[in-house]
Write a protein that holds these residues in place. Structure first.
Motif, PDB file in Angstrom:
ATOM      1  N   GLU A 110       0.859  -1.193   0.000  1.00 27.68           N
ATOM      2  CA  GLU A 110       0.000   0.000   0.000  1.00 27.68           C
ATOM      3  C   GLU A 110       0.890   1.236   0.000  1.00 27.68           C
ATOM      4  N   SER A 111       1.750   1.313  -0.985  1.00 26.40           N
ATOM      5  CA  SER A 111       2.804   2.330  -0.988  1.00 26.40           C
ATOM      6  C   SER A 111       2.299   3.767  -1.054  1.00 26.40           C
ATOM      7  N   ASP A 112       1.087   3.976  -1.532  1.00 22.86           N
ATOM      8  CA  ASP A 112       0.551   5.340  -1.583  1.00 22.86           C
ATOM      9  C   ASP A 112      -0.129   5.746  -0.270  1.00 22.86           C
ATOM     10  N   VAL A 113      -0.276   4.810   0.641  1.00 19.30           N
ATOM     11  CA  VAL A 113      -0.971   5.074   1.902  1.00 19.30           C
ATOM     12  C   VAL A 113      -0.008   5.569   2.981  1.00 19.30           C
ATOM     13  N   PHE A 114       1.194   5.009   3.020  1.00 14.08           N
ATOM     14  CA  PHE A 114       2.122   5.282   4.116  1.00 14.08           C
ATOM     15  C   PHE A 114       3.270   6.175   3.666  1.00 14.08           C
ATOM     16  N   THR A 115       3.478   7.261   4.382  1.00 17.89           N
ATOM     17  CA  THR A 115       4.599   8.152   4.116  1.00 17.89           C
ATOM     18  C   THR A 115       5.875   7.625   4.745  1.00 17.89           C
ATOM     19  N   SER A 116       5.751   7.037   5.928  1.00 16.86           N
ATOM     20  CA  SER A 116       6.908   6.531   6.663  1.00 16.86           C
ATOM     21  C   SER A 116       6.487   5.371   7.540  1.00 16.86           C
ATOM     22  N   GLY A 117       7.465   4.523   7.862  1.00 16.26           N
ATOM     23  CA  GLY A 117       7.179   3.409   8.748  1.00 16.26           C
ATOM     24  C   GLY A 117       8.450   2.800   9.299  1.00 16.26           C
ATOM     25  N   ALA A 118       8.283   2.076  10.387  1.00 15.49           N
ATOM     26  CA  ALA A 118       9.399   1.385  11.022  1.00 15.49           C
ATOM     27  C   ALA A 118       9.084  -0.109  11.084  1.00 15.49           C
ATOM     28  N   ALA A 119      10.030  -0.908  10.637  1.00 13.87           N
ATOM     29  CA  ALA A 119       9.903  -2.365  10.668  1.00 13.87           C
ATOM     30  C   ALA A 119      10.865  -2.872  11.737  1.00 13.87           C
ATOM     31  N   LEU A 120      10.312  -3.396  12.811  1.00 13.12           N
ATOM     32  CA  LEU A 120      11.124  -3.829  13.936  1.00 13.12           C
ATOM     33  C   LEU A 120      11.213  -5.345  13.959  1.00 13.12           C
ATOM     34  N   ARG A 121      12.412  -5.847  13.692  1.00 13.41           N
ATOM     35  CA  ARG A 121      12.678  -7.284  13.732  1.00 13.41           C
ATOM     36  C   ARG A 121      11.689  -8.055  12.851  1.00 13.41           C
ATOM     37  N   SER A 122      11.534  -7.599  11.652  1.00 14.91           N
ATOM     38  CA  SER A 122      10.462  -8.086  10.790  1.00 14.91           C
ATOM     39  C   SER A 122      10.850  -9.295   9.937  1.00 14.91           C
ATOM     40  N   VAL A 123       9.871 -10.145   9.721  1.00 17.67           N
ATOM     41  CA  VAL A 123      10.022 -11.255   8.777  1.00 17.67           C
ATOM     42  C   VAL A 123       9.892 -10.664   7.383  1.00 17.67           C
ATOM     43  N   THR A 124      10.861 -10.920   6.533  1.00 18.12           N
ATOM     44  CA  THR A 124      10.799 -10.390   5.174  1.00 18.12           C
ATOM     45  C   THR A 124      10.516 -11.467   4.140  1.00 18.12           C
ATOM     46  N   ASP A 125      10.727 -12.721   4.512  1.00 13.34           N
ATOM     47  CA  ASP A 125      10.448 -13.840   3.612  1.00 13.34           C
ATOM     48  C   ASP A 125      10.017 -15.025   4.462  1.00 13.34           C
ATOM     49  N   TRP A 126       8.729 -15.355   4.400  1.00 13.77           N
ATOM     50  CA  TRP A 126       8.187 -16.416   5.255  1.00 13.77           C
ATOM     51  C   TRP A 126       8.822 -17.775   4.982  1.00 13.77           C
ATOM     52  N   ALA A 127       9.377 -17.982   3.809  1.00 14.07           N
ATOM     53  CA  ALA A 127      10.030 -19.253   3.500  1.00 14.07           C
ATOM     54  C   ALA A 127      11.288 -19.463   4.343  1.00 14.07           C
ATOM     55  N   HIS A 128      11.816 -18.392   4.917  1.00 15.58           N
ATOM     56  CA  HIS A 128      13.028 -18.489   5.732  1.00 15.58           C
ATOM     57  C   HIS A 128      12.745 -18.392   7.222  1.00 15.58           C
ATOM     58  N   TYR A 129      11.494 -18.328   7.584  1.00 12.80           N
ATOM     59  CA  TYR A 129      11.120 -18.174   8.990  1.00 12.80           C
ATOM     60  C   TYR A 129      10.863 -19.524   9.648  1.00 12.80           C
ATOM     61  N   ASN A 130      10.551 -19.506  10.915  1.00 10.94           N
ATOM     62  CA  ASN A 130      10.279 -20.673  11.754  1.00 10.94           C
ATOM     63  C   ASN A 130       9.329 -21.640  11.043  1.00 10.94           C
ATOM     64  N   HIS A 131       9.871 -22.771  10.669  1.00 12.35           N
ATOM     65  CA  HIS A 131       9.123 -23.739   9.876  1.00 12.35           C
ATOM     66  C   HIS A 131       7.848 -24.209  10.577  1.00 12.35           C
ATOM     67  N   GLY A 132       7.935 -24.580  11.829  1.00 11.23           N
ATOM     68  CA  GLY A 132       6.777 -25.085  12.556  1.00 11.23           C
ATOM     69  C   GLY A 132       5.645 -24.081  12.635  1.00 11.23           C
ATOM     70  N   TYR A 133       5.974 -22.842  12.887  1.00  8.62           N
ATOM     71  CA  TYR A 133       4.973 -21.778  12.972  1.00  8.62           C
ATOM     72  C   TYR A 133       4.369 -21.487  11.603  1.00  8.62           C
TER      73      TYR A 133
END
Length: 124
Positions: A4-27
């Motif tokens: 939603e790039s036209d909605v947000f002027t600025s934002g902060a991503a804190l410890r964010s998952v950027t690719d779910w394929a590389h995240y906790n498999h069980g979860y």
């Protein structure tokens, strides 16, 4: 901010998952199945695949010893932003922090950066 790039002027991503394929498999597999069984679900829900749409100002903050969302995840997104020629982002690295920050100085630094981002980009 990527979808939603036209909605947000600025934002902060804190410890964010950027690719779910590389995240906790069980979860993740309980929600999105397996990457090899449902690659479309992983691609549709992983920010790294939409990085080209970033317009607003993005601050990413991540601890280097994060055992939940591994540091390499934010590094991959950082590389993608570089490849795309984006210049409206910043990465704040916290060398001694895990997923849940514990050092008061890290918390202070993180929130000072967020405040500065918002002060500089939202008060125009």
């Amino acid at each position: 901010m990527f979808n939603e790039s036209d909605v947000f002027t600025s934002g902060a991503a804190l410890r964010s998952v950027t690719d779910w394929a590389h995240y906790n498999h069980g979860y993740t597999s309980n929600i999105l199945n397996e990457p090899f069984n449902d690659p479309i679900a992983y691609k549709r829900s992983s920010p790294i695949y939409f990085a080209d749409k970033l317009k607003g100002n993005l601050l990413m903050a991540h601890g280097m010893v994060d055992v939940n969302v591994h540091f390499q995840d934010i590094v991959r997104l950082t590389q993608r932003l570089i490849e795309l020629g984006k210049n409206n982002w910043e990465l704040a690295v916290y060398p001694v922090e895990d997923h849940g920050f514990i050092e008061p100085s890290s918390w202070t630094d993180e929130y000072k950066r967020i405040f500065k981002l918002y002060e500089n980009t939202l008060k125009k």
